[in-house]
Write a protein that holds these residues in place. Structure first.
Motif, short mmCIF file in Angstrom:
data_model
loop_
_atom_site.label_atom_id
_atom_site.label_comp_id
_atom_site.label_asym_id
_atom_site.label_seq_id
_atom_site.Cartn_x
_atom_site.Cartn_y
_atom_site.Cartn_z
N GLY A 1 0.78 -1.23 0.00
CA GLY A 1 0.00 0.00 0.00
C GLY A 1 0.81 1.28 0.00
N PHE A 2 2.12 1.19 0.17
CA PHE A 2 2.93 2.41 0.31
C PHE A 2 4.29 2.28 -0.39
N LYS A 3 4.76 3.41 -0.91
CA LYS A 3 6.13 3.50 -1.41
C LYS A 3 6.70 4.86 -1.00
N THR A 4 7.98 4.86 -0.63
CA THR A 4 8.61 6.09 -0.15
C THR A 4 10.01 6.23 -0.75
N MET A 5 10.53 7.46 -0.71
CA MET A 5 11.90 7.71 -1.16
C MET A 5 12.41 8.99 -0.52
N GLY A 6 13.64 8.94 -0.02
CA GLY A 6 14.27 10.12 0.55
C GLY A 6 15.67 10.29 -0.01
N VAL A 7 16.04 11.52 -0.34
CA VAL A 7 17.37 11.84 -0.89
C VAL A 7 17.94 13.02 -0.12
N TYR A 8 19.22 12.90 0.24
CA TYR A 8 19.89 14.02 0.93
C TYR A 8 21.20 14.35 0.21
N ILE A 9 21.40 15.64 -0.07
CA ILE A 9 22.63 16.14 -0.67
C ILE A 9 23.40 16.88 0.41
N PRO A 10 24.39 16.26 1.05
CA PRO A 10 25.07 16.91 2.17
C PRO A 10 25.81 18.19 1.78
N GLY A 11 26.35 18.22 0.57
CA GLY A 11 27.12 19.39 0.14
C GLY A 11 26.31 20.67 0.07
N GLU A 12 24.98 20.55 -0.13
CA GLU A 12 24.11 21.73 -0.24
C GLU A 12 23.01 21.72 0.81
N ASP A 13 23.03 20.73 1.70
CA ASP A 13 21.99 20.58 2.72
C ASP A 13 20.59 20.61 2.09
N ILE A 14 20.41 19.81 1.06
CA ILE A 14 19.11 19.66 0.41
C ILE A 14 18.54 18.28 0.75
N TYR A 15 17.32 18.26 1.26
CA TYR A 15 16.64 17.01 1.60
C TYR A 15 15.32 16.96 0.85
N VAL A 16 15.09 15.87 0.14
CA VAL A 16 13.86 15.71 -0.64
C VAL A 16 13.24 14.36 -0.27
N ILE A 17 11.95 14.37 0.02
CA ILE A 17 11.27 13.13 0.37
C ILE A 17 9.92 13.04 -0.32
N GLY A 18 9.58 11.86 -0.79
CA GLY A 18 8.28 11.59 -1.40
C GLY A 18 7.65 10.37 -0.77
N MET A 19 6.34 10.44 -0.50
CA MET A 19 5.61 9.33 0.11
C MET A 19 4.32 9.10 -0.66
N SER A 20 4.12 7.87 -1.13
CA SER A 20 2.91 7.52 -1.88
C SER A 20 2.06 6.53 -1.09
#
Length: 364
Positions: A319-338
């Motif tokens: 019933g669920f899928k998720t993904m998280g990405v972090y770029i330490p060099g720019e302190d960018i965090y992106v997350i998606g949850m379905s």
């Protein structure tokens, strides 16, 4: 007009122009992110997804698409609670490292130190479990899994379920993603700490970080703003298959929100849970017995996006899928949850990360 007034006027115009350009740029980035997400999550009457893009520890984009509950016709919001699936492994890995910092175990310890009768347990280390290089059988590939999928299993019962299966390879010989290893880690956390995995994660991570909307999964507990999970069939959507969360256990049984996951990422950056040296162990690429390096640390894949080092992990559970990405060099965090396992947020999350990086480079 005096010279002073002219300078003031020019400065004011310059400020207005810069502000307008920044607003236009932000609107443009938002619309591009919207368009990217809508290429897949475009059914406003079906289950959908929540996405968040954060920079320097704060959200710069956060939106929800689709329904949280089809039967009640409730829209998703950024505050909805989703099952994380294998993103749970991040928490399990950090819990192990916390116990190592406390001197209660070492990642070099053999499994046999904690489970005396585990087959070849003197050759399999905690490090092998963390890095998916143990060679033990992944229980999710076992045909007999359906016989226990809805049973309440203790951690010991789960370990007994797969421990006698023939090994796929010798420890350290190969990298092969493995849920059994992380179930073993959860059992070791319980044996070493004297607490249940649920209580350990709740008390020492969720409470400490302020993740008030994060839980060990339950279909019975009343969880406010819960997103309900779905499958898609030829004839339409159906409610997700029921499982006992004691089966995925410490390999995939946590739930959270995008906001709480940002708190988690910030806590790691600020070393609220681990010191800097121990934290780095989670984000290091390791080597096989042959000396060949592989792109996995402790609970995270170590990759690159747009030439920038990235830490990422996805999750998939009924019933669920998720993904998280972090770029330490720019302190960018992106997350998606379905909340439908028919649509994975993985590619869109990575594309949103690339888009955020491109925008950041334009501003420099």
């Amino acid at each position: 007009m005096t010279r002073v007034k002219l300078i003031h006027t020019l400065l004011l115009l310059s400020l207005i122009i810069c502000t307008s350009l920044n607003i236009a740029s932000a609107q443009s980035l938002e619309s591009r992110m919207d368009s990217l997400i809508l290429t897949l999550f475009n059914d406003k009457d079906g289950p959908g997804a929540v996405f968040m893009v954060a920079q320097n520890g704060k959200p710069i984009y956060q939106k929800a698409f689709g329904k949280a509950n089809l039967e009640s016709d409730v829209n998703l919001t950024p505050e909805n609670v989703f099952q994380l699936g294998s993103m749970t492994k991040q928490f399990t890995a950090v819990a192990i490292l916390m116990l190592e910092e406390q001197g209660k175990l070492s990642v070099k310890d053999p499994v046999s130190k904690y489970i005396a009768d585990y087959p070849s347990g003197n050759k399999i280390t905690i490090h092998h479990l963390l890095t998916h290089t143990s060679g033990i059988k992944d229980f999710t590939s076992m045909k007999s899994l359906s016989t226990i999928a809805q049973k309440d299993m203790s951690p010991e019962m789960m370990v007994n379920f797969f421990k006698s299966e023939p090994a796929d390879f010798a420890p350290g010989e190969r990298f092969a993603y493995n849920n059994s290893g992380y179930v073993l880690l959860g059992y070791i956390i319980e044996l070493v700490s004297g607490e249940t995995y649920k209580d350990f994660i709740g008390k020492h991570i969720f409470d400490k970080v302020g993740m008030s909307q994060s839980y060990y999964c339950s279909d019975r507990q009343i969880i406010k703003k819960r997103a309900y999970g779905y499958h898609k069939k030829e004839y339409g959507y159906v409610n997700k298959t029921m499982i006992s969360f004691s089966v995925p256990f410490s390999s995939g049984s946590l739930m959270s929100t995008t906001g709480d996951m940002l708190k988690w990422q910030n806590a790691l950056n600020q070393h609220l849970l681990l010191n800097a040296a121990t934290t780095q162990k989670a984000f290091t690429k390791y080597k096989l017995n042959t000396g060949e390096e592989f792109a996995y640390g402790y609970g995270w894949h170590i990759r690159e996006i747009k030439g920038m080092p990235a830490r990422e992990h996805g999750g998939s559970i009924f019933g669920f899928k998720t993904m998280g990405v972090y770029i330490p060099g720019e302190d960018i965090y992106v997350i998606g949850m379905s909340n439908c396992d028919c649509n994975s947020p993985t590619k869109i999350t990575e594309d949103l990360t690339a888009l955020a990086l491109d925008e950041l480079r334009k501003q420099k």
